[in-house]
Design an enzyme around this catalytic site. Structure first.
Site, short mmCIF file in Angstrom:
data_model
loop_
_atom_site.label_atom_id
_atom_site.label_comp_id
_atom_site.label_asym_id
_atom_site.label_seq_id
_atom_site.Cartn_x
_atom_site.Cartn_y
_atom_site.Cartn_z
N LYS A 31 0.79 -1.15 0.29
CA LYS A 31 -0.08 0.06 0.04
C LYS A 31 0.91 1.17 0.18
O LYS A 31 1.83 1.11 0.75
CB LYS A 31 -0.86 0.03 1.22
N THR B 72 -3.41 -5.59 0.38
CA THR B 72 -3.02 -4.11 0.48
C THR B 72 -3.77 -3.37 1.62
O THR B 72 -3.26 -2.74 2.34
CB THR B 72 -2.51 -3.56 -0.66
N ASP B 73 -5.17 -3.58 1.64
CA ASP B 73 -6.17 -3.10 2.66
C ASP B 73 -5.50 -3.69 4.04
O ASP B 73 -5.51 -2.96 5.08
CB ASP B 73 -7.47 -3.35 2.41
N PHE C 252 32.75 28.93 -9.78
CA PHE C 252 32.98 27.72 -10.67
C PHE C 252 34.28 27.86 -11.89
O PHE C 252 33.53 28.78 -12.93
CB PHE C 252 31.68 27.12 -11.26
N ARG D 135 28.87 33.50 -7.64
CA ARG D 135 27.63 33.32 -8.52
C ARG D 135 26.74 32.62 -7.22
O ARG D 135 26.98 32.63 -6.12
CB ARG D 135 27.90 32.01 -9.46
N VAL E 48 29.58 22.67 -6.88
CA VAL E 48 28.73 21.91 -5.97
C VAL E 48 29.49 20.52 -5.73
O VAL E 48 29.18 20.16 -4.58
CB VAL E 48 27.45 21.57 -6.92
N GLN E 49 30.17 19.86 -6.55
CA GLN E 49 30.73 18.60 -6.19
C GLN E 49 31.79 18.82 -5.16
O GLN E 49 31.67 17.92 -4.15
CB GLN E 49 31.66 18.20 -7.39
N HIS F 18 19.99 26.90 -11.34
CA HIS F 18 20.75 28.01 -11.94
C HIS F 18 20.07 29.42 -12.06
O HIS F 18 18.88 29.41 -12.18
CB HIS F 18 21.36 27.80 -13.63
O1 URC Z 1 29.43 23.37 -9.41
C1 URC Z 1 29.17 22.96 -10.69
N1 URC Z 1 29.47 21.92 -11.12
C2 URC Z 1 29.35 21.65 -12.55
O2 URC Z 1 29.93 20.48 -12.84
C3 URC Z 1 28.84 22.73 -13.25
N2 URC Z 1 28.58 22.57 -14.63
C4 URC Z 1 28.03 23.75 -15.09
O3 URC Z 1 27.76 24.03 -16.13
N3 URC Z 1 28.10 24.35 -13.85
C5 URC Z 1 28.64 23.60 -12.98
N4 URC Z 1 28.68 23.90 -11.61
#
Ligand code: URC
Length: 301
Positions: free
Chosen positions: A10, A59-60, A161, A178, A229-230, A258
């Site tokens: 459920k 599931t009930d 970046f 940014r 970000v990575q 973005h």
């Molecule tokens: O932090 C980021 N990682 C990316 O891999 C990436 N690629 C992108 O176009 N902008 C960003 N920014």
């Protein structure tokens, strides 16, 4: 033909539990539960292949089970309650060997009125939810994942970046300032458990672990001078692994939402670099950065 994999249950079982404490104080827990029972024997697979329903726990019935167990047990820790529900199916029915229970818990934070915590009034102070995903397998033990889903965050600077690979298809400009915004999806994989009692003993640690994950996510997000970000994601994972020793792996899925600065040159206005103030939030596309970070070995990162 044969049934390779099958499970049924459920979904969207919605429950709100009121917990009555001392002196009129109450607490509420609202959750959405999903139960899934594995159909993993030839006998049980006849429910698919031959329409033989004799082994089918409706599931009930599964929905009723969630409500009854919610009445009988503490539901405040979703990891523990999900284990109680999954374990119930595996213990009660000899033909159920694997049960998966997922819980999404909504935020209901206590109101502060005239500087005091109100005994029975709450508000939604964020759309992010707490999740728990538990699999009870009578041979492989109990697997528990805790999560934060949908935590929307934004920082207006402190994110860069640059230095990324360039070729004939690259148009993105390098930037050392940014906007960084993402909707956090974070999952913690706990060490394997073997019994419900072991899981119950972990209640405080599940509560702490989830709070650590939420605090770390926001603190690193806010304070990191982000190279990407990575890289910020990796720092979040490492910090959680350092603080919560019983977590084996941390996974994040971070969309890069973005924001692009609007071209105001036609109006004789500068809106680039340090003078960028007006941005267009882009609905799509977004980047999507994910990783699972695990301890290397013997608890060392
Ligand atoms: O932090 C980021 N990682 C990316 O891999 C990436 N690629 C992108 O176009 N902008 C960003 N920014």
């Amino acid at each position: 033909m044969s049934v390779k994999q099958a499970s049924y249950g459920k979904d969207f079982v919605r429950v709100l539990k009121v917990i009555r404490e001392a002196e009129g104080k109450q607490t509420v827990v609202e959750m959405t539960v999903r139960t899934l029972l594995s159909v993993d024997t030839d006998e049980f697979k006849k429910s698919y292949t031959e329409g033989d329903n004799s082994l089918v726990i409706a599931t009930d019935t599964q929905k009723n089970t969630v409500n009854v167990l919610a009445k009988q047990h503490d539901v405040q820790c979703p990891e523990v309650f999900a284990t109680i529900v999954a374990n119930h199916f595996v213990e009660k029915y000899s033909h159920i060997h694997v049960a998966e229970v997922s819980i999404i818990q909504n935020r209901w934070s206590r109101m502060i009125i005239d500087g005091k915590s109100h005994p029975h009034s709450f508000y939604r102070d964020g759309n992010d939810v707490r999740s728990a995903l538990v699999t009870v397998d009578d041979k492989k033990g109990i697997t528990i994942k805790s999560g934060i889903k949908g935590l929307l965050v934004l920082k207006s600077t402190g994110s860069a970046f640059y230095g990324f690979h360039r070729d004939e298809l690259t148009t993105l400009a390098e930037t050392n300032d940014r906007i960084f915004s993402t909707k956090v999806d974070c999952q913690l994989l706990w060490n394997k458990f073997w019994t419900l009692d072991e899981v119950k003993l972990m209640k405080n640690e599940f509560m702490r672990g989830w709070n650590v994950a939420r605090d770390v996510t926001m603190r690193i997000f806010a304070t990191d001078e982000s190279a990407s970000v990575q890289n910020t994601l990796y720092k979040m994972c490492c910090d959680i692994l350092r603080q919560v020793m019983k977590v084996e792996e941390v996974n994040y899925s971070l969309p890069n939402k973005h924001y692009v600065n609007v071209d105001l040159k036609p109006f004789g206005l500068r809106n680039e670099g340090k003078e960028a103030e007006v941005f267009l939030p882009l609905a799509h596309p977004s980047g999507l950065i994910t990783a699972t970070v695990a301890r290397k070995s013997q608890g060392k990162i």
